[in-house]
Design an enzyme around this catalytic site. Structure first.
Site, PDB file in Angstrom:
ATOM      1  N   GLU A  19     -12.293  -9.558  -4.520  1.00 56.47           N
ATOM      2  CA  GLU A  19     -10.838  -9.635  -4.340  1.00 56.47           C
ATOM      3  C   GLU A  19     -10.454 -10.861  -3.520  1.00 56.47           C
ATOM      4  O   GLU A  19      -9.285 -11.075  -3.238  1.00 56.47           O
ATOM      5  CB  GLU A  19     -10.304  -8.339  -3.717  1.00 56.47           C
ATOM      6  CG  GLU A  19     -11.015  -7.873  -2.481  1.00 56.47           C
ATOM      7  CD  GLU A  19     -10.486  -6.537  -1.962  1.00 56.47           C
ATOM      8  OE1 GLU A  19      -9.456  -6.062  -2.454  1.00 56.47           O
ATOM      9  OE2 GLU A  19     -11.100  -5.982  -1.037  1.00 56.47           O
ATOM     10  N   ASP A  47      -5.475  -7.930  -4.539  1.00 53.80           N
ATOM     11  CA  ASP A  47      -5.736  -8.972  -3.550  1.00 53.80           C
ATOM     12  C   ASP A  47      -6.191 -10.272  -4.187  1.00 53.80           C
ATOM     13  O   ASP A  47      -5.838 -11.355  -3.714  1.00 53.80           O
ATOM     14  CB  ASP A  47      -6.800  -8.493  -2.542  1.00 53.80           C
ATOM     15  CG  ASP A  47      -6.172  -7.642  -1.461  1.00 53.80           C
ATOM     16  OD1 ASP A  47      -5.100  -8.037  -0.960  1.00 53.80           O
ATOM     17  OD2 ASP A  47      -6.725  -6.577  -1.124  1.00 53.80           O
ATOM     18  N   HIS A  75       0.803  -1.222   0.000  1.00 56.05           N
ATOM     19  CA  HIS A  75       0.000   0.000   0.000  1.00 56.05           C
ATOM     20  C   HIS A  75       0.837   1.274   0.000  1.00 56.05           C
ATOM     21  O   HIS A  75       0.416   2.289  -0.539  1.00 56.05           O
ATOM     22  CB  HIS A  75      -1.008  -0.025   1.146  1.00 56.05           C
ATOM     23  CG  HIS A  75      -2.173  -0.894   0.811  1.00 56.05           C
ATOM     24  ND1 HIS A  75      -2.323  -2.157   1.331  1.00 56.05           N
ATOM     25  CD2 HIS A  75      -3.199  -0.712  -0.062  1.00 56.05           C
ATOM     26  CE1 HIS A  75      -3.414  -2.701   0.810  1.00 56.05           C
ATOM     27  NE2 HIS A  75      -3.964  -1.852  -0.031  1.00 56.05           N
TER      28      HIS A  75
END
Ligand code: PEP
Ligand code: MG
Length: 594
Positions: free
Chosen positions: A442, A466, A199
Site C-alpha cells: 500500500e 493507501d 476509516h
C-alpha cells in the site's frame, strides 16, 4: 435556514456507502453558533452574571457525564481530554474577565464570554508551543457548549438518548467517534468533510449504513429534528423532502432491495467464472460485526481483519487474553476458511486525540503509522502477535503486516514473530508453526520491491486505498481534492500490473483488500491482472461474487491489456464502464453507474 423552512433543498456530496434512508437529523457536532448581542439594563446585570454562573455549572455537569460515558465506552485516555475542558470552565481569569466585560460594556453574557474567549484563543494561537495551541481547540469546544447552554440551544454531541432512529450529520467523524455511536439508531451518516476511504466511512460501509460525505454547508442549513433523505448511491441529501420525492425514493429503495435479492441468490454458489476459473471473495471486517452474519455470508473467509477497532473502543490497549478471545470468535465463526488478521495499523486518521501513538503530527498519514508504530512499541506488537498465534491453534489464521515500506521492516516484523513463537513453544502453547505471513502493498516503495519482499512473506495483499493516496500524493480523506483520487490514472493501473507481474514471477499470490476490490467497475480488471482473492465489505460481497461469476478469463485479460494501453483517464473510465455494461443486465446496473 432555507427561506421557507419547509422547502425541499438538495445538497450534493460524495456517495460513500450505498442505500437510501429517511429520518430526522441529529447533529454530532453542529456548525458555528450564532452569538446574539444585546444590551442589559444596569439593574439586571447582577442577574445576567448569575445566569452565567448557572450556565457554567450546567456545562461542568454535562462534561462530567460525557467523560464518564467516554471512559466506559472508549477508555481513560480519551476520556481525559474532557479534564482539559473542565479546566477551561474553572479558569478564574476567563470567568472574571467575562464578568468584568458584562459590567463594563453592558452587553449580554453570551456575547461577552464569546469576546473574551476569542481574545484568549487568538493569543494562544500566536504562541509557538504545541501544548498551548491544543488548548485553543479545548476553549473553542467548551465555549460552544457553554454558549449553547446559555442560549438554551442544542449543541450537538454523541449523546442522542431518546431521539430514536436518526440520521447523523456532522462536520467530520473520527473512527473513535464512529465506534461510540449507537449504530442501531443510526439510519445514515452525513458529513461535511471526509472521503470514500476515510476509516469512519469504511466502518459505515461494513455496517451497511448509507453514507454521504463532502456536503459543505449542510450543518448551517439543517437543524436538529429536520427531515432528511439520504441517497448513498448518488451522494445526495435532501432536506425537507416533498411527498413526491419520498415516493420516488421509496421506489428506488425497493428496487435496490430487489437487486440485493438477485445478488444474494448467488451468494452461496461456487466462486467460479463463466469459463471455469476459480476465485474467492473474502470479507473485510472491523471486529464489530455479528459473527453469525459473517458465517452465513457465503464468504471464503476474512481477507482483512482491521484490528484497530479493538484498540479504539476498549479501555486502554486490550490485553492478550482479550485479543485472543476477539480473534477466536471470528476464527471459530469462519472455520474452515482462513481469517487474515492485520496487525495494528494505528495512526493516520486512526489516532484519536493522538493518545494512542502519543504523537500529534503535521502529516499523520505519512507519519508514525502501522508497522512503524509496532516496530517501536514491541511490547504492544508482541502481545498482539502472541494473541494471533494462540488463535491460530484453533483454526486457519494468516498474519498481515500493514504499511510495509522497506525490506528491513518486513524482516524485523518476522524476527519479532519468531521470538514470540519461541516464547509460546517454551510455554507449550499450540499454534500454527507455518502460519502464513502477508505484506500489505500500500506504499509505492513496497510496490517497487515486491521481488525483494517476496523472499520474506507468503502472500501479498494490495491496499488500494493507501496505495492510491501515496502514489498519487492525494490525501485520501481530503474531500477538497477527491476528484484527484482517481483509479483511472494510468500510473495507478500500471503500478497494480507491476505488483501482479512481480508476485507471479516470484510465485507469491497477490490478493486485493482495498476498496477497489469491491468496485464492480474495477473488480473484473483486477481479476484480469491475476487477482484470485478479493476481500470486500459484507455489503459488497454478493454483488462482487455475482459479477465475477459472469466474467470470462479471455475477456478480462483483454480488458486489462486494453486499460494498460490507455493514456487518458477518460478512456480508462469509458473502457471499464463499457465492459461492465456488457457484463451486467441493464436493470441491475442502475446503481453502479449513477
Ligand atoms: C488500504 O489501504 O487499501 C487498506 C485496505 O487498508 P486501510 O483502508 O485500513 O488503510
Ligand atoms: Mg491501508
Amino acid at each position: 435556514m432555507p427561506e421557507n423552512p419547509e422547502e425541499e433543498k438538495r445538497f450534493h456530496g460524495i456517495a460513500a456507502s450505498p442505500g437510501v434512508a429517511t429520518g430526522p437529523a441529529a447533529s454530532f457536532s453542529q456548525g458555528e453558533v450564532e452569538v446574539p448581542q444585546y444590551t442589559i439594563a444596569p439593574n439586571l446585570r447582577e442577574e445576567e452574571i448569575s445566569r452565567f454562573e448557572q450556565g457554567l455549572m450546567e456545562t461542568r455537569k454535562q462534561i462530567s457525564a460525557i467523560r464518564a460515558e467516554v471512559e466506559e465506552k472508549v477508555g481513560e485516555e480519551e476520556a481525559s481530554i474532557f479534564d482539559a475542558h473542565q479546566l477551561v470552565l474553572e479558569d478564574r481569569a476567563l470567568i472574571e474577565d467575562t464578568i468584568q466585560e458584562v459590567i463594563e460594556t453592558g452587553f449580554n453574557v453570551e456575547h461577552c464570554f464569546h469576546e473574551v474567549a476569542s481574545r484568549y484563543m487568538e493569543a494562544f494561537a500566536q504562541i509557538d508551543d504545541e501544548y498551548i495551541k491544543e488548548r485553543v481547540s479545548d476553549i473553542r469546544d467548551v465555549s460552544k457548549r457553554l454558549i449553547c447552554n446559555l442560549l438554551g440551544k442544542d449543541h450537538g454531541s454523541a449523546r442522542r438518548e431518546g431521539l430514536g432512529k436518526h440520521i447523523l450529520i456532522s462536520r467530520d467523524l473520527s473512527p473513535s467517534e464512529t465506534a461510540l455511536l449507537e449504530v442501531r439508531d443510526v439510519l445514515a451518516i452525513v458529513t461535511e468533510e471526509g472521503s470514500r476511504t476515510s476509516h469512519s466511512v469504511i466502518m459505515a460501509r461494513s455496517l451497511n449504513i448509507p453514507c454521504v460525505v463532502g456536503l459543505h454547508g449542510l450543518l448551517n442549513e439543517a437543524d436538529f429534528g429536520n427531515e432528511l433523505l439520504v441517497d448513498g448511491f448518488k451522494g445526495e441529501v435532501i432536506l425537507n423532502p416533498s411527498a413526491e420525492t419520498l415516493e420516488r425514493y421509496g421506489h428506488l429503495k425497493s428496487q435496490h432491495e430487489r437487486f440485493l435479492e438477485t445478488f444474494n441468490a448467488e451468494r452461496h454458489l461456487p466462486g467460479v467464472t463463466a469459463d471455469g476459473q476459480e476465485f474467492k471473495v473474502l470479507l473485510n471486517i472491523e471486529g464489530v460485526e455479528d459473527t453469525e452474519l459473517l458465517a452465513n455470508s457465503g464468504a471464503c473467509g476474512v481477507g482483512l481483519f482491521r484490528t484497530e477497532n479493538l484498540f479504539l473502543s476498549a479501555s486502554g490497549f486490550p490485553d492478550e487474553a482479550k485479543q485472543e478471545a476477539a480473534y477466536r470468535s471470528f476464527v471459530d465463526a469462519m472455520a474452515p476458511h482462513p481469517v487474515t488478521i492485520r496487525t495494528l495499523d494505528l495512526g493516520g486518521d486512526k489516532n484519536p486525540h493522538r493518545s494512542l501513538t502519543g504523537y500529534r503530527e503535521a502529516n499523520p498519514f505519512m507519519g508514525f503509522r502501522g508497522i512503524r508504530f509496532c516496530l517501536e512499541n514491541t511490547d504492544v506488537f508482541k502481545e498482539q502477535l502472541r494473541a494471533i498465534l494462540r488463535a491460530s491453534g484453533h483454526g486457519k489464521v494468516r498474519i498481515l503486516y500493514p504499511m510495509i515500506s522497506s525490506l528491513e521492516e518486513l524482516q524485523r516484523a518476522n524476527e519479532l514473530l519468531e521470538e514470540v513463537k519461541e516464547e509460546l513453544r517454551g510455554q507449550g502453547v499450540l499454534f500454527d508453526e507455518t502460519i502464513e505471513r502477508g505484506a500489505m502493498i500500500e506504499v509505492p516503495s513496497a510496490a517497487v520491491i515486491v521481488d525483494l519482499l517476496s523472499e520474506h512473506c507468503d502472500f501479498f495483499s494490495i491496499g488500494t486505498n493507501d496505495l492510491m493516496q501515496y502514489l498519487l500524493a492525494v490525501d485520501r480523506i481530503n474531500d477538497r481534492i477527491s476528484y484527484l483520487y482517481d483509479p483511472n490514472q494510468p500510473s495507478f493501473l500500471r503500478t497494480l500490473n507491476f505488483i501482479f507481474e512481480q508476485g507471479k514471477a516470484h510465485n507469491k499470490p497477490v490478493n486485493v483488500c482495498g476498496e477497489l476490490a469491491a468496485d464492480p467497475l474495477y473488480a473484473p480488471f483486477l481479476f484480469g491482472l491475476g487477482a484470485r482473492e478479493l476481500s470486500v465489505s459484507l455489503g459488497s460481497l454478493a454483488r462482487v461474487k455475482y459479477l465475477l461469476r459472469r466474467v470470462c478469463m479471455k475477456e478480462v485479460r483483454q480488458l486489462s491489456l486494453q486499460l494498460l494501453r490507455c493514456r487518458k483517464t477518460e478512456d480508462i473510465r469509458k473502457a471499464v464502464e463499457g465492459y461492465y455494461c456488457e457484463l451486467v443486465p441493464e436493470e441491475v446496473r442502475t446503481f453502479d453507474l449513477l
